[in-house]
Design an enzyme around this catalytic site. Structure first.
Site, PDB file in Angstrom:
ATOM      1  N   ASP A   1       0.448  -1.053  -0.072  1.00  0.00           N
ATOM      2  CA  ASP A   1      -0.079  -0.384  -0.070  1.00  0.00           C
ATOM      3  C   ASP A   1       1.286   1.353   0.107  1.00  0.00           C
ATOM      4  OD1 ASP A   1       0.182   0.960   2.647  1.00  0.00           O
ATOM      5  OD2 ASP A   1      -0.513  -0.798   3.184  1.00  0.00           O
ATOM      6  N   LYS A   2      -0.173   2.357  -0.099  1.00  0.00           N
ATOM      7  CA  LYS A   2       1.104   3.517  -0.213  1.00  0.00           C
ATOM      8  C   LYS A   2       2.106   4.489   0.342  1.00  0.00           C
ATOM      9  CE  LYS A   2       0.006   8.324  -2.095  1.00  0.00           C
ATOM     10  NZ  LYS A   2      -1.205   9.283  -2.458  1.00  0.00           N
TER      11      LYS A   2
END
Length: 228
Positions: A102-103
């Site tokens: 995830d970011k």
């Protein structure tokens, strides 16, 4: 021999099998000039288009390790400035990430055009290990670590998820290492939340046989599987 469309697209370098299934669902794939469906079986004699462009199968497989910094989105969306898509345009071959990081997380991402390997690494039935280092907001307790190791559950919307038993090793007062054999969406963050912890930093350092080692943040490294 004809094979299912999603498997064909993955095996020949377009994307993972799961991503290929999404493309079919979204109507972005044509087979012999008609909208594709999941029961289509094809081979090299069939005409395939993806997003209006002819799909050409690739024969040579490529493998790169990438040390993803926080802020890069692994979704390959050309319309987003922070997408990994833009970084991959520097390479002459088509590549896609194996799974997602995830970011807000950093660390190891495997990039490849090998759909078969991607399927093996992502499918939970194969129990491939993924190792992460995690820093949380408060001091760890023996009870919290034991709960994480034995498995916890959490709810997102109408769905309830359960983590498998896993290896957890404390590294400092608020850092631990965890080895998972499944890859649920934002799993570690939800696991920590379920025992009263908030993730401050999350870094993946190992994916099956692939290791981040001393690869610098933001850098790529080619891997030759035939040599090892």
């Amino acid at each position: 021999m004809k094979i299912r469309l999603a498997k064909y697209l993955a095996d020949h370098g377009l994307c993972s099998r799961r991503a290929a299934s999404r493309l079919i669902d979204e109507g972005r794939v044509l087979v012999n000039q008609r909208p594709a469906n999941h029961i289509d079986h094809i081979d090299e004699d069939d005409s395939i288009q993806v997003d209006g462009q002819p799909f050409r199968a690739v024969a040579e497989k490529h493998y790169l390790l990438y040390h993803k910094p926080v802020g890069i989105d692994c979704n390959l969306n050309p319309e987003k400035a922070d997408s990994l898509y833009h970084l991959l345009q520097q390479f002459p071959m088509r590549l896609f990430p194996v799974g997602r990081l995830d970011k807000d997380s950093c660390g190891l991402v495997l990039l490849t055009n090998d759909g078969e390997l991607t399927q093996r690494l992502l499918h939970p039935d194969f129990y491939h290990e993924k190792t992460y280092q995690v820093r949380v907001d408060i001091a760890l307790t023996t009870q919290a670590l034991a709960q994480l190791a034995s498995g916890v559950s959490w709810t997102v919307g109408p769905n309830t998820y359960q983590s498998r038993p896993c290896q957890v090793t404390q590294l400092s007062s608020n850092r631990f290492e965890i080895v998972l054999t499944q890859g649920l969406n934002r799993q570690i963050r939800y696991m920590c939340r379920s025992v009263g912890l908030k993730v401050v930093q999350l870094k993946r350092i190992q994916l099956a046989q692939f290791s981040l080692a001393d690869l610098a943040e933001g850098c790529f490294q080619t891997v030759n599987l035939s040599a090892g």
